[in-house]
Design a protein around this motif. Structure first.
Motif, short mmCIF file in Angstrom:
data_model
loop_
_atom_site.label_atom_id
_atom_site.label_comp_id
_atom_site.label_asym_id
_atom_site.label_seq_id
_atom_site.Cartn_x
_atom_site.Cartn_y
_atom_site.Cartn_z
N GLU A 67 18.46 -5.10 1.27
CA GLU A 67 17.36 -4.15 1.15
C GLU A 67 17.65 -3.11 0.06
OE1 GLU A 67 16.97 -6.12 5.01
OE2 GLU A 67 18.65 -5.17 3.98
N ILE A 68 18.90 -2.64 0.00
CA ILE A 68 19.27 -1.65 -1.02
C ILE A 68 19.15 -2.26 -2.42
CG2 ILE A 68 21.17 -0.26 -1.94
CD1 ILE A 68 22.12 0.13 0.96
N SER A 69 19.60 -3.50 -2.58
CA SER A 69 19.50 -4.17 -3.88
C SER A 69 18.04 -4.38 -4.27
CB SER A 69 20.21 -5.52 -3.83
OG SER A 69 21.59 -5.36 -3.54
N PHE A 70 17.22 -4.73 -3.29
CA PHE A 70 15.78 -4.88 -3.54
C PHE A 70 15.17 -3.58 -4.04
CE2 PHE A 70 11.68 -3.76 -1.68
CZ PHE A 70 10.84 -4.74 -2.19
N GLN A 71 15.49 -2.48 -3.36
CA GLN A 71 14.94 -1.18 -3.75
C GLN A 71 15.38 -0.78 -5.13
OE1 GLN A 71 16.87 1.74 -4.41
NE2 GLN A 71 16.42 3.19 -2.76
N ARG A 72 16.65 -0.96 -5.45
CA ARG A 72 17.16 -0.56 -6.76
C ARG A 72 16.45 -1.28 -7.89
NH1 ARG A 72 23.69 -0.62 -5.43
NH2 ARG A 72 23.77 1.46 -4.42
N GLU A 73 16.28 -2.59 -7.73
CA GLU A 73 15.65 -3.34 -8.82
C GLU A 73 14.16 -3.01 -8.93
OE1 GLU A 73 15.34 -7.90 -10.57
OE2 GLU A 73 16.76 -7.42 -8.95
N LEU A 74 13.50 -2.80 -7.81
CA LEU A 74 12.08 -2.44 -7.85
C LEU A 74 11.89 -1.10 -8.55
CD1 LEU A 74 9.13 -2.88 -7.06
CD2 LEU A 74 9.64 -1.77 -4.85
N VAL A 75 12.71 -0.12 -8.20
CA VAL A 75 12.61 1.20 -8.83
C VAL A 75 12.89 1.11 -10.32
CG1 VAL A 75 13.66 3.49 -8.95
CG2 VAL A 75 13.07 2.52 -6.72
N GLU A 76 13.91 0.35 -10.69
CA GLU A 76 14.22 0.20 -12.12
C GLU A 76 13.04 -0.38 -12.89
OE1 GLU A 76 17.71 -2.21 -12.26
OE2 GLU A 76 19.06 -0.61 -11.52
N ASP A 109 0.83 -1.21 0.00
CA ASP A 109 0.00 0.00 0.00
C ASP A 109 0.86 1.26 0.00
OD1 ASP A 109 -2.24 -1.60 0.06
OD2 ASP A 109 -2.48 -1.49 2.23
N TYR A 110 1.92 1.26 0.80
CA TYR A 110 2.78 2.44 0.90
C TYR A 110 3.53 2.69 -0.41
CZ TYR A 110 1.93 1.39 5.81
OH TYR A 110 1.34 1.11 7.01
N VAL A 111 4.04 1.61 -1.02
CA VAL A 111 4.74 1.76 -2.29
C VAL A 111 3.79 2.31 -3.36
CG1 VAL A 111 5.91 0.53 -4.17
CG2 VAL A 111 6.45 -0.02 -1.79
N TYR A 112 2.55 1.82 -3.33
CA TYR A 112 1.58 2.28 -4.33
C TYR A 112 1.24 3.77 -4.13
CZ TYR A 112 -2.70 3.00 -6.92
OH TYR A 112 -3.66 3.51 -7.77
N ILE A 113 1.09 4.19 -2.87
CA ILE A 113 0.81 5.61 -2.62
C ILE A 113 1.95 6.48 -3.13
CG2 ILE A 113 0.66 7.33 -0.77
CD1 ILE A 113 -1.18 5.44 0.72
N GLY A 114 3.20 6.08 -2.85
CA GLY A 114 4.35 6.83 -3.37
C GLY A 114 4.36 6.85 -4.88
N PHE A 115 4.06 5.72 -5.50
CA PHE A 115 4.00 5.62 -6.96
C PHE A 115 2.93 6.55 -7.54
CE2 PHE A 115 1.35 3.64 -10.27
CZ PHE A 115 2.23 3.61 -11.35
N SER A 116 1.73 6.53 -6.96
CA SER A 116 0.63 7.34 -7.50
C SER A 116 0.90 8.83 -7.33
CB SER A 116 -0.69 6.96 -6.81
OG SER A 116 -0.65 7.24 -5.43
N ARG A 117 1.52 9.21 -6.21
CA ARG A 117 1.84 10.63 -6.00
C ARG A 117 2.94 11.09 -6.96
NH1 ARG A 117 -1.49 13.93 -3.35
NH2 ARG A 117 0.24 15.14 -2.50
N THR A 118 3.95 10.24 -7.15
CA THR A 118 5.03 10.57 -8.09
C THR A 118 4.47 10.71 -9.51
OG1 THR A 118 6.61 9.37 -6.72
CG2 THR A 118 7.26 9.82 -8.99
N ARG A 119 3.58 9.83 -9.86
CA ARG A 119 2.98 9.84 -11.20
C ARG A 119 2.20 11.12 -11.44
NH1 ARG A 119 -0.60 4.73 -13.33
NH2 ARG A 119 0.02 4.80 -15.53
N ARG A 120 1.65 11.71 -10.38
CA ARG A 120 0.87 12.94 -10.50
C ARG A 120 1.73 14.19 -10.36
NH1 ARG A 120 -3.82 12.99 -6.40
NH2 ARG A 120 -4.27 14.92 -7.53
N ASP A 167 15.33 10.89 -3.18
CA ASP A 167 14.43 10.92 -2.04
C ASP A 167 13.31 9.91 -2.20
OD1 ASP A 167 15.76 12.83 -0.56
OD2 ASP A 167 14.73 14.51 -1.50
N GLU A 168 12.79 9.74 -3.42
CA GLU A 168 11.75 8.75 -3.66
C GLU A 168 12.26 7.34 -3.40
OE1 GLU A 168 8.69 9.26 -4.07
OE2 GLU A 168 8.56 11.36 -4.66
N LYS A 169 13.51 7.10 -3.77
CA LYS A 169 14.11 5.79 -3.50
C LYS A 169 14.29 5.58 -2.00
CE LYS A 169 16.62 5.96 -7.90
NZ LYS A 169 17.96 6.09 -8.54
N ASN A 170 14.74 6.61 -1.30
CA ASN A 170 14.92 6.50 0.14
C ASN A 170 13.58 6.32 0.87
OD1 ASN A 170 17.69 6.72 0.03
ND2 ASN A 170 17.71 8.94 0.30
#
Length: 630
Positions: free
Chosen positions: A238-247, A209-220, A260-263
């Motif tokens: 955790e850092i490797s997980f975040q990098r691949e998800l963002v990519e 849910d939190y990732v989706y909220i960040g995604f929807s706000r960034t998209r707007r 900041d969005e990645k953090n």
């Protein structure tokens, strides 16, 4: 669809009951002339849909139905317009609408949208603003423009996460792009498996849910600024997980995530790991010194409040530390958390929840913020585990008396150990002469083969020298009943009070303490010790009940006084009508065999709003015992 004023007018009117124009004008905050004009408009609309409004001099107006089928169809269409009906629904609608608003909106437009008056809207806006203020968000008002939301993007996301997930309206928020939500959920799950990062089912759902909220706000086009946020220590996985998800998100949805969005993703991941994971053997985490101090402080608070010493329980200490590592992140940054098991935890582990409430005061003092019920519930699971592993506390101690020599005493002890091990912890044996020096605070029951003619402070049961089948069953029944009867050692009829005259906290406590000084063995400064304890941060049950006690041990045995007041009084910021004044003895004093039962039953009662109210409605001793033993 009816206009705002007509809808409110229709809502006020009931079938076949007259309503004066003056009363409706007062409720709508308009003149009587305006009400009459609107009634004419409403009458015109209803005439087309199987309804009518009739008037009668000095009585007012009433609603009548001329065509039931047409009128029901009309009402159904109005109800299906998705306009919030209750105040709570309207507040959530407004909160969601304003948080997603780009720019300004006029009050008149909101009135027409919700079919309510300006006064009703203003009331709802004030309620919404109170919620927003908790997250450092405000509503700006500007003439000719209307209202708009102002706040840091990080705080706006915190509110979106917490309020909508907590109020189970998040599905509506993500409904606009459920396909993207499902895509994020699938990819997060795959990457968690790939990098061997464990999240509980609850933590996983929240993290999506939190990732989706960040995604929807960034998209707007809304972006974070985390320059003042110090990130917690994050592992390589955790850092490797975040990098691949963002990519994956950037490539699939043609977005560009800032640092900041990645953090932001890392921050929430750090706050969600090990949530509710108190019973799993995962010790691969770093404990900072201040975290361990908090865990020890929580255990010390339990020792002070309940006189149960967990400080040497290394497993409990490590489990608390493990939980506090992630909790530290959530409390420092105000990250929201939900606990769908909360009601069940309160019901099944009432004593553990009560302990968690007390221990949470240590966290509240350290982080300078209130600890929400969801977090308290997770901490309760940790204490529940520690309590459940200590099974002997639910058993009783007994004394067996026999005058037939030491060998028979040893045989009797062996027989009782074999026959009643499920119920008995310690078994003491004595002859009749040895009773003169025996410390009866060590036992709950006395079983004797010889008559005892003097008074002793325990129930006495006469038994045969040799245990037959009937004897075993009879004693088993006594011990089974004793698990409940033991509470009546602490709660007695003379300790139940209904005639307290005081009308404030201190005078009520003085009155109860004066009675205790006359009836019990307590230190001379008992009242002063109770008052001193009241200066500390108090646990608020919210059920019209207070449980004061002295700030140190000052009685040789445990007891509880219960006072039901004739009316509510203000007590440490809350209204209270039932007082449980408890005093516990030192564990070394010997009456600790059923201490946990005492605490558990008291906590179960205090957390049950219906039970407290039932005692208020029927203030007598047997009602209390029926409720507290159930």
């Amino acid at each position: 669809m009816l206009r705002i004023q007509l809808q409110e007018l229709l809502n006020m009117m009931e079938l076949d009951e007259y309503h004066p124009a003056s009363l409706m004008a007062k409720q709508l905050a308009v003149s009587e002339k305006t009400v009459r004009n609107r009634i004419k408009e409403l009458k015109s609309v209803l005439n087309q849909h199987g309804g009518d409004i009739v008037s009668k001099s000095r009585y007012g107006y009433k609603l009548v139905v001329t065509d039931e089928k047409k009128f029901k169809h009309f009402l159904q269409e109005e109800n299906e317009s998705n306009i919030p009906e209750t105040i709570q629904e309207r507040n959530i609608f407004l909160l969601k609408y304003l948080l997603e608003l780009d720019g300004w909106v006029k009050m008149d437009d909101l009135c027409d949208m919700l079919y309510i008056s300006k006064s009703s809207l203003s009331s709802s806006i004030r309620n919404v603003e109170k919620i927003m203020n908790q997250y450092n968000i405000t509503i700006e008002r500007k003439p000719n423009y209307g209202i708009s939301v102002r706040g840091d993007e990080f705080d706006l996301r915190r509110l979106l996460c917490h309020y909508f997930i907590k109020n189970k309206s998040f599905k509506e928020f993500r409904a606009r792009d459920n396909e993207a939500f499902m895509w994020i959920a699938q990819n997060v799950q795959e990457l968690l498996i790939k990098y061997e990062i464990h999240l509980t089912e609850i933590a996983f759902d929240n993290f999506i849910d939190y990732v989706y909220i960040g995604f929807s706000r960034t998209r707007r086009g809304y972006h974070l600024n985390l320059q003042f946020v110090s990130l917690p220590t994050i592992g390589v996985k955790e850092i490797s997980f975040q990098r691949e998800l963002v990519e994956k998100i950037e490539e699939t949805y043609h977005l560009r995530y800032s640092k900041d969005e990645k953090n932001y993703i890392l921050l929430y991941l750090a706050g969600k790991q090990r949530v509710g994971n108190a019973i799993e053997n995962d010790y691969n985490f770093v404990i900072r010194e201040e975290i361990d101090r908090l865990a020890l402080g929580m255990m010390e608070r339990i020792k002070q409040e309940y006189h149960m010493d967990f400080c040497s329980n290394f497993e409990l200490r490590m489990t608390l530390n493990q939980h506090l590592v992630a909790l530290d992140v959530r409390l420092k940054y105000g990250l929201p958390l939900t606990n769908p098991m909360l009601d069940e935890i309160k019901k099944q582990y009432c004593l553990a929840y009560d302990m968690a409430l007390q221990a949470s005061a240590v966290l509240r003092d350290y982080y300078k913020t209130e600890i929400c019920e969801d977090e308290v519930g997770y901490i309760a699971l940790i204490f529940a585990l520690a309590l459940n592993k200590d099974t002997n506390r639910e058993k009783m101690n007994i004394l067996v008396v026999c005058n037939s020599g030491k060998n028979l005493l040893k045989l009797l002890k062996y027989q009782y150990e074999q026959s009643f091990s499920d119920y008995v912890d310690q078994i003491y044996v004595e002859d009749k002469i040895g009773l003169e020096k025996f410390d009866f605070s060590l036992v709950d029951y006395v079983f004797t083969t010889v008559p005892i003619t003097w008074k002793i402070p325990c129930p006495i049961f006469e038994i045969s020298v040799f245990l037959g089948e009937n004897d075993v069953q009879a004693i088993t029944n006594i011990l089974e009943r004793g698990i409940t009867d033991v509470l009546r050692k602490y709660y007695t009829p003379e300790r139940f009070l209904t005639d307290i005259k005081g009308r404030d906290r201190d005078s009520i406590l003085k009155e109860i303490c004066d009675i205790i000084m006359k009836q019990e063995q307590v230190d001379d400064d008992f009242y002063e010790l109770v008052l001193e304890r009241e200066k500390y941060a108090q646990m608020k049950y919210g059920n019209k009940i207070a449980i004061p006690h002295p700030n140190r041990i000052c009685s040789p045995y445990t007891f509880a006084y219960v006072a039901v007041l004739p009316e509510e009084v203000l007590w440490n910021g809350e209204y209270v009508q039932v007082i449980f004044l408890t005093s516990v003895s030192d564990v070394k004093g010997g009456d600790d065999s059923n201490r946990q039962k005492f605490y558990k039953s008291t906590a179960q009662f205090a957390l049950n709003r219906e039970s407290v109210q039932q005692l208020i409605d029927h203030p007598d001793y047997e009602t209390l015992m029926k409720l507290i033993e159930s």
